[in-house]
Design an enzyme around this catalytic site. Structure first.
Site, PDB file in Angstrom:
ATOM      1  N   ARG A   2       0.833  -1.201   0.000  1.00 37.96           N
ATOM      2  CA  ARG A   2       0.000   0.000   0.000  1.00 37.96           C
ATOM      3  C   ARG A   2       0.872   1.256   0.000  1.00 37.96           C
ATOM      4  O   ARG A   2       2.090   1.174   0.151  1.00 37.96           O
ATOM      5  CB  ARG A   2      -0.944   0.021   1.189  1.00 37.96           C
ATOM      6  CG  ARG A   2      -0.256   0.021   2.531  1.00 37.96           C
ATOM      7  CD  ARG A   2      -1.249  -0.198   3.677  1.00 37.96           C
ATOM      8  NE  ARG A   2      -0.569  -0.073   4.942  1.00 37.96           N
ATOM      9  CZ  ARG A   2      -0.539   1.030   5.685  1.00 37.96           C
ATOM     10  NH1 ARG A   2      -1.176   2.101   5.288  1.00 37.96           N
ATOM     11  NH2 ARG A   2       0.113   1.049   6.818  1.00 37.96           N
ATOM     12  N   GLY A   3       0.255   2.379  -0.171  1.00 38.62           N
ATOM     13  CA  GLY A   3       0.906   3.679  -0.053  1.00 38.62           C
ATOM     14  C   GLY A   3       2.090   3.879  -0.991  1.00 38.62           C
ATOM     15  O   GLY A   3       2.059   3.489  -2.155  1.00 38.62           O
ATOM     16  N   ILE A   4       3.133   4.499  -0.467  1.00 37.59           N
ATOM     17  CA  ILE A   4       4.332   4.800  -1.248  1.00 37.59           C
ATOM     18  C   ILE A   4       4.950   3.522  -1.792  1.00 37.59           C
ATOM     19  O   ILE A   4       5.371   3.471  -2.949  1.00 37.59           O
ATOM     20  CB  ILE A   4       5.354   5.589  -0.395  1.00 37.59           C
ATOM     21  CG1 ILE A   4       4.820   6.993  -0.087  1.00 37.59           C
ATOM     22  CG2 ILE A   4       6.702   5.669  -1.100  1.00 37.59           C
ATOM     23  CD1 ILE A   4       5.663   7.782   0.903  1.00 37.59           C
ATOM     24  N   SER A  52      11.448  10.338   5.802  1.00 32.04           N
ATOM     25  CA  SER A  52      10.410  11.357   5.908  1.00 32.04           C
ATOM     26  C   SER A  52      11.077  12.688   6.194  1.00 32.04           C
ATOM     27  O   SER A  52      12.086  12.742   6.903  1.00 32.04           O
ATOM     28  CB  SER A  52       9.447  11.023   7.047  1.00 32.04           C
ATOM     29  OG  SER A  52       8.567  12.113   7.287  1.00 32.04           O
ATOM     30  N   TYR A 101       8.643   8.959  15.824  1.00 33.22           N
ATOM     31  CA  TYR A 101       8.662   8.760  14.379  1.00 33.22           C
ATOM     32  C   TYR A 101       9.823   9.538  13.761  1.00 33.22           C
ATOM     33  O   TYR A 101      10.576   9.021  12.936  1.00 33.22           O
ATOM     34  CB  TYR A 101       7.329   9.202  13.784  1.00 33.22           C
ATOM     35  CG  TYR A 101       7.221   9.013  12.296  1.00 33.22           C
ATOM     36  CD1 TYR A 101       7.034   7.743  11.758  1.00 33.22           C
ATOM     37  CD2 TYR A 101       7.298  10.094  11.430  1.00 33.22           C
ATOM     38  CE1 TYR A 101       6.926   7.567  10.383  1.00 33.22           C
ATOM     39  CE2 TYR A 101       7.190   9.933  10.063  1.00 33.22           C
ATOM     40  CZ  TYR A 101       7.008   8.666   9.540  1.00 33.22           C
ATOM     41  OH  TYR A 101       6.901   8.497   8.178  1.00 33.22           O
ATOM     42  N   ARG A 153       3.126  -6.992   6.052  1.00 33.52           N
ATOM     43  CA  ARG A 153       2.707  -7.785   7.222  1.00 33.52           C
ATOM     44  C   ARG A 153       1.453  -8.593   6.936  1.00 33.52           C
ATOM     45  O   ARG A 153       1.227  -9.625   7.527  1.00 33.52           O
ATOM     46  CB  ARG A 153       2.421  -6.863   8.406  1.00 33.52           C
ATOM     47  CG  ARG A 153       3.655  -6.377   9.080  1.00 33.52           C
ATOM     48  CD  ARG A 153       3.264  -5.718  10.375  1.00 33.52           C
ATOM     49  NE  ARG A 153       4.287  -4.774  10.756  1.00 33.52           N
ATOM     50  CZ  ARG A 153       4.281  -4.128  11.883  1.00 33.52           C
ATOM     51  NH1 ARG A 153       3.302  -4.293  12.742  1.00 33.52           N
ATOM     52  NH2 ARG A 153       5.247  -3.294  12.173  1.00 33.52           N
ATOM     53  N   ALA A 179      10.057   0.532   2.270  1.00 36.73           N
ATOM     54  CA  ALA A 179       8.955   1.473   2.461  1.00 36.73           C
ATOM     55  C   ALA A 179       8.081   1.079   3.642  1.00 36.73           C
ATOM     56  O   ALA A 179       7.096   1.758   3.930  1.00 36.73           O
ATOM     57  CB  ALA A 179       8.113   1.550   1.186  1.00 36.73           C
ATOM     58  N   ALA A 180       8.420  -0.017   4.317  1.00 35.04           N
ATOM     59  CA  ALA A 180       7.635  -0.446   5.474  1.00 35.04           C
ATOM     60  C   ALA A 180       7.837   0.564   6.603  1.00 35.04           C
ATOM     61  O   ALA A 180       8.953   0.980   6.878  1.00 35.04           O
ATOM     62  CB  ALA A 180       8.063  -1.835   5.932  1.00 35.04           C
TER      63      ALA A 180
END
Length: 191
Positions: free
Chosen positions: A12-14, A135, A148, A34, A83-84
């Site tokens: 999913r996502g990026i 990020s 984070y 996962r 990317a996880a």
């Protein structure tokens, strides 16, 4: 050399967007997440003959098992994308220790473990590429994202050091730092 890639967090996502682009560029891929069903759905969505695997990147044995499956089914990986990631936004004073540990294990240790596993073959092949997804918060900080931010800032330092370790083996290591566009910042910074 056949183009074999793995995207951890590719369901999913990026990660999924990166996997789609890599598939368009001719890579045979392993999409790893996962949730095995989500990884399978992403692989089907992308189309082609791609492998879907379940792995918790924070667990070294899971990572080792994933790389064994990839080598058996696809061949040696020469492009790794990490990317996880997880995020548990809250003020530091309200952050549970187990949430700190899980973010650091997934976002930082997980990338270290996947890089370590991938490097074994990349060094033998005398080449490869690693892209770690960071990020902008890792370098700029943000209220409510102390842990984070620490995990993503650590990923920058790790990636820079690893790039220097493996450059002579023709292995590239980069970290990209997506984030919201603010005055004076690019949409994504790279190091």
């Amino acid at each position: 050399m056949e183009k074999i890639g793995v995207v951890f967090g590719g369901s999913r996502g990026i990660g999924k967007a990166v996997a789609r682009l890599m598939a368009q560029k001719g890579y045979r891929l392993a999409l790893v997440g996962r949730d095995l069903e989500a990884a399978r759905a992403a692989a089907r969505d992308i189309g082609g003959d791609h492998l879907a695997l379940r792995c918790d990147v924070a667990k070294e044995q899971d990572v080792q098992n994933a790389f064994e499956e990839m080598e058996k089914n696809l061949g040696r990986v020469n492009f790794l994308v990490n990317a996880a990631g997880i995020n548990r936004d809250t003020l530091l004073l309200r952050t549970k220790t187990e949430d700190m540990v899980s973010q650091l294990h997934t976002n930082l240790l997980g990338s270290m473990l996947t890089c370590k596993a991938a490097l074994k073959n990349m060094i033998q092949q005398q080449g490869g590429s690693i892209v770690n997804i960071g990020s902008i918060v890792g370098s700029k900080g943000n209220p409510g994202q102390c842990v984070y931010s620490a995990s993503k800032g650590g990923l920058v330092g790790f990636s820079r050091s690893l790039a220097k370790e493996v450059a002579r083996k023709k292995i590239r290591v980069n970290v990209i730092a997506p984030g919201r566009k603010k005055k004076g910042l690019k949409k994504a910074e790279t190091t």
